[in-house]
Design a protein around this motif. Structure first.
Motif, PDB file in Angstrom:
ATOM      1  N   GLY A 126       0.819  -1.200   0.000  1.00  0.00           N
ATOM      2  CA  GLY A 126       0.000   0.000   0.000  1.00  0.00           C
ATOM      3  C   GLY A 126       0.851   1.247   0.000  1.00  0.00           C
ATOM      4  O   GLY A 126       2.070   1.201  -0.154  1.00  0.00           O
ATOM      5  N   THR A 127       0.189   2.370   0.211  1.00  0.00           N
ATOM      6  CA  THR A 127       0.839   3.668   0.234  1.00  0.00           C
ATOM      7  C   THR A 127       0.888   4.173   1.671  1.00  0.00           C
ATOM      8  O   THR A 127      -0.128   4.182   2.359  1.00  0.00           O
ATOM      9  CB  THR A 127       0.058   4.674  -0.640  1.00  0.00           C
ATOM     10  N   LEU A 128       2.058   4.583   2.098  1.00  0.00           N
ATOM     11  CA  LEU A 128       2.245   5.155   3.428  1.00  0.00           C
ATOM     12  C   LEU A 128       2.293   6.664   3.277  1.00  0.00           C
ATOM     13  O   LEU A 128       3.036   7.187   2.445  1.00  0.00           O
ATOM     14  CB  LEU A 128       3.536   4.636   4.047  1.00  0.00           C
ATOM     15  N   ILE A 129       1.492   7.370   4.058  1.00  0.00           N
ATOM     16  CA  ILE A 129       1.409   8.821   3.985  1.00  0.00           C
ATOM     17  C   ILE A 129       1.934   9.391   5.294  1.00  0.00           C
ATOM     18  O   ILE A 129       1.394   9.103   6.358  1.00  0.00           O
ATOM     19  CB  ILE A 129      -0.036   9.279   3.731  1.00  0.00           C
ATOM     20  N   VAL A 130       2.991  10.176   5.204  1.00  0.00           N
ATOM     21  CA  VAL A 130       3.643  10.738   6.383  1.00  0.00           C
ATOM     22  C   VAL A 130       3.490  12.245   6.340  1.00  0.00           C
ATOM     23  O   VAL A 130       3.921  12.892   5.377  1.00  0.00           O
ATOM     24  CB  VAL A 130       5.143  10.354   6.426  1.00  0.00           C
ATOM     25  N   GLU A 131       2.866  12.783   7.369  1.00  0.00           N
ATOM     26  CA  GLU A 131       2.738  14.233   7.498  1.00  0.00           C
ATOM     27  C   GLU A 131       3.769  14.704   8.499  1.00  0.00           C
ATOM     28  O   GLU A 131       3.813  14.230   9.626  1.00  0.00           O
ATOM     29  CB  GLU A 131       1.332  14.606   7.953  1.00  0.00           C
ATOM     30  N   SER A 132       4.583  15.633   8.052  1.00  0.00           N
ATOM     31  CA  SER A 132       5.619  16.172   8.922  1.00  0.00           C
ATOM     32  C   SER A 132       5.495  17.686   8.954  1.00  0.00           C
ATOM     33  O   SER A 132       4.471  18.233   8.544  1.00  0.00           O
ATOM     34  CB  SER A 132       7.003  15.744   8.432  1.00  0.00           C
ATOM     35  N   ALA A 133       6.511  18.344   9.403  1.00  0.00           N
ATOM     36  CA  ALA A 133       6.490  19.800   9.492  1.00  0.00           C
ATOM     37  C   ALA A 133       6.489  20.463   8.118  1.00  0.00           C
ATOM     38  O   ALA A 133       6.310  21.666   8.020  1.00  0.00           O
ATOM     39  CB  ALA A 133       7.679  20.276  10.304  1.00  0.00           C
ATOM     40  N   SER A 134       6.674  19.689   7.057  1.00  0.00           N
ATOM     41  CA  SER A 134       6.660  20.266   5.705  1.00  0.00           C
ATOM     42  C   SER A 134       5.223  20.615   5.307  1.00  0.00           C
ATOM     43  O   SER A 134       4.267  20.236   5.967  1.00  0.00           O
ATOM     44  CB  SER A 134       7.265  19.292   4.698  1.00  0.00           C
ATOM     45  N   ASP A 135       5.083  21.321   4.197  1.00  0.00           N
ATOM     46  CA  ASP A 135       3.770  21.800   3.766  1.00  0.00           C
ATOM     47  C   ASP A 135       2.836  20.681   3.345  1.00  0.00           C
ATOM     48  O   ASP A 135       1.669  20.679   3.693  1.00  0.00           O
ATOM     49  CB  ASP A 135       3.924  22.786   2.602  1.00  0.00           C
ATOM     50  N   GLU A 136       3.331  19.741   2.566  1.00  0.00           N
ATOM     51  CA  GLU A 136       2.474  18.691   2.034  1.00  0.00           C
ATOM     52  C   GLU A 136       2.916  17.336   2.559  1.00  0.00           C
ATOM     53  O   GLU A 136       4.100  17.099   2.787  1.00  0.00           O
ATOM     54  CB  GLU A 136       2.550  18.689   0.503  1.00  0.00           C
ATOM     55  N   PRO A 137       1.943  16.420   2.736  1.00  0.00           N
ATOM     56  CA  PRO A 137       2.328  15.077   3.189  1.00  0.00           C
ATOM     57  C   PRO A 137       3.131  14.341   2.124  1.00  0.00           C
ATOM     58  O   PRO A 137       2.950  14.566   0.926  1.00  0.00           O
ATOM     59  CB  PRO A 137       0.989  14.385   3.439  1.00  0.00           C
ATOM     60  N   LEU A 138       4.033  13.486   2.569  1.00  0.00           N
ATOM     61  CA  LEU A 138       4.841  12.675   1.661  1.00  0.00           C
ATOM     62  C   LEU A 138       4.176  11.318   1.511  1.00  0.00           C
ATOM     63  O   LEU A 138       3.778  10.704   2.502  1.00  0.00           O
ATOM     64  CB  LEU A 138       6.253  12.514   2.214  1.00  0.00           C
ATOM     65  N   GLU A 139       4.068  10.853   0.272  1.00  0.00           N
ATOM     66  CA  GLU A 139       3.462   9.558   0.000  1.00  0.00           C
ATOM     67  C   GLU A 139       4.529   8.612  -0.516  1.00  0.00           C
ATOM     68  O   GLU A 139       5.260   8.938  -1.447  1.00  0.00           O
ATOM     69  CB  GLU A 139       2.317   9.682  -1.010  1.00  0.00           C
ATOM     70  N   PHE A 140       4.594   7.448   0.097  1.00  0.00           N
ATOM     71  CA  PHE A 140       5.537   6.414  -0.303  1.00  0.00           C
ATOM     72  C   PHE A 140       4.721   5.238  -0.817  1.00  0.00           C
ATOM     73  O   PHE A 140       4.032   4.569  -0.056  1.00  0.00           O
ATOM     74  CB  PHE A 140       6.423   6.014   0.878  1.00  0.00           C
ATOM     75  N   ASP A 141       4.798   4.999  -2.133  1.00  0.00           N
ATOM     76  CA  ASP A 141       3.990   3.967  -2.778  1.00  0.00           C
ATOM     77  C   ASP A 141       4.641   2.598  -2.683  1.00  0.00           C
ATOM     78  O   ASP A 141       5.855   2.475  -2.555  1.00  0.00           O
ATOM     79  CB  ASP A 141       3.775   4.312  -4.258  1.00  0.00           C
ATOM     80  N   ASP A 142       3.803   1.575  -2.790  1.00  0.00           N
ATOM     81  CA  ASP A 142       4.240   0.180  -2.884  1.00  0.00           C
ATOM     82  C   ASP A 142       5.092  -0.267  -1.702  1.00  0.00           C
ATOM     83  O   ASP A 142       6.099  -0.953  -1.867  1.00  0.00           O
ATOM     84  CB  ASP A 142       4.988  -0.079  -4.198  1.00  0.00           C
ATOM     85  N   ILE A 143       4.688   0.100  -0.496  1.00  0.00           N
ATOM     86  CA  ILE A 143       5.373  -0.348   0.710  1.00  0.00           C
ATOM     87  C   ILE A 143       4.822  -1.715   1.086  1.00  0.00           C
ATOM     88  O   ILE A 143       3.620  -1.855   1.304  1.00  0.00           O
ATOM     89  CB  ILE A 143       5.166   0.650   1.880  1.00  0.00           C
ATOM     90  N   PRO A 144       5.668  -2.749   1.146  1.00  0.00           N
ATOM     91  CA  PRO A 144       5.186  -4.072   1.557  1.00  0.00           C
ATOM     92  C   PRO A 144       4.735  -4.045   3.016  1.00  0.00           C
ATOM     93  O   PRO A 144       5.322  -3.347   3.838  1.00  0.00           O
ATOM     94  CB  PRO A 144       6.400  -4.988   1.391  1.00  0.00           C
ATOM     95  N   GLN A 145       3.698  -4.801   3.319  1.00  0.00           N
ATOM     96  CA  GLN A 145       3.147  -4.891   4.671  1.00  0.00           C
ATOM     97  C   GLN A 145       2.925  -3.501   5.254  1.00  0.00           C
ATOM     98  O   GLN A 145       3.365  -3.181   6.358  1.00  0.00           O
ATOM     99  CB  GLN A 145       4.067  -5.707   5.579  1.00  0.00           C
ATOM    100  N   VAL A 146       2.206  -2.660   4.511  1.00  0.00           N
ATOM    101  CA  VAL A 146       2.062  -1.256   4.867  1.00  0.00           C
ATOM    102  C   VAL A 146       1.409  -1.066   6.238  1.00  0.00           C
ATOM    103  O   VAL A 146       1.773  -0.144   6.979  1.00  0.00           O
ATOM    104  CB  VAL A 146       1.303  -0.480   3.766  1.00  0.00           C
ATOM    105  N   GLU A 147       0.476  -1.918   6.609  1.00  0.00           N
ATOM    106  CA  GLU A 147      -0.162  -1.766   7.924  1.00  0.00           C
ATOM    107  C   GLU A 147       0.829  -2.018   9.054  1.00  0.00           C
ATOM    108  O   GLU A 147       0.837  -1.307  10.059  1.00  0.00           O
ATOM    109  CB  GLU A 147      -1.362  -2.698   8.048  1.00  0.00           C
ATOM    110  N   LYS A 148       1.671  -3.016   8.889  1.00  0.00           N
ATOM    111  CA  LYS A 148       2.688  -3.304   9.902  1.00  0.00           C
ATOM    112  C   LYS A 148       3.694  -2.165   9.989  1.00  0.00           C
ATOM    113  O   LYS A 148       4.068  -1.734  11.089  1.00  0.00           O
ATOM    114  CB  LYS A 148       3.394  -4.618   9.560  1.00  0.00           C
ATOM    115  N   VAL A 149       4.137  -1.652   8.837  1.00  0.00           N
ATOM    116  CA  VAL A 149       5.078  -0.536   8.816  1.00  0.00           C
ATOM    117  C   VAL A 149       4.428   0.691   9.453  1.00  0.00           C
ATOM    118  O   VAL A 149       5.060   1.409  10.228  1.00  0.00           O
ATOM    119  CB  VAL A 149       5.551  -0.242   7.376  1.00  0.00           C
TER     120      VAL A 149
END
Length: 173
Positions: A126-149
């Motif tokens: 799946g895609t992991l979406i990380v919101e940090s202090a930056s303006d827009e969230p970063l999306e990381f596609d095709d992460i294996p076992q996305v729920e566990k990560v």
């Protein structure tokens, strides 16, 4: 495979180290099969002609270029892409000749979400979406076992080093 220790701090340890999910290699493998099958078929069709040897060489050169460009390059790109969660930061490194990367300190991560559709759920990615202090969230596609990560990253973000009982403090420390 452990992430290179020389990139980690003295008290930093790898929690998760992943390459993108293998689904991103489906099209390159399909292209490999089409090139090899099509090249073999074309070579068989050209066999009766007197000029078949130069034609076979041309087919081999074109086939090799297609396999290198559309199969080998994506395979090397997949192998050299790293998604790493350590005790101090989230790191993403990608590229072969031109490397690029991003590091996000755990203290700067505000929220972590994931998204995966039906196909991704069946394949376990799946895609992991990380919101940090930056303006827009970063999306990381095709992460294996996305729920566990997602769960591990959430725990690392919310881990309170002052509490040795395992209490998870508020988001953002």
């Amino acid at each position: 495979m452990a992430y290179p220790d020389d990139l980690l701090g003295e008290d930093e340890f790898v929690v998760v180290h992943k390459h993108p999910h293998w689904k991103m290699l489906l099209v390159p493998v399909l292209i490999l099969f089409v090139v090899v099958g099509g090249g073999s078929y074309a070579a068989a069709l050209l066999a009766p002609f007197s000029w078949h040897l130069p034609a076979w060489i041309a087919l081999a050169v074109v086939g090799a270029i297609l396999v290198i460009w559309f199969t080998l390059a994506p395979l090397v790109r997949w192998r050299t892409t790293h998604f790493v969660v350590t005790t101090h930061r989230l790191m993403v490194r990608e590229g072969v000749f031109t490397r690029s990367g991003i590091d996000i300190p755990m203290s700067r991560i505000n929220s972590v979400r994931f998204r995966h559709g039906l196909i991704d759920r069946m394949l376990g990615c799946g895609t992991l979406i990380v919101e940090s202090a930056s303006d827009e969230p970063l999306e990381f596609d095709d992460i294996p076992q996305v729920e566990k990560v997602h769960t591990l990253l959430y725990r690392e973000v919310n881990d309170d080093p002052r509490d040795d009982r395992g209490y998870r403090g508020p988001v953002g420390r």
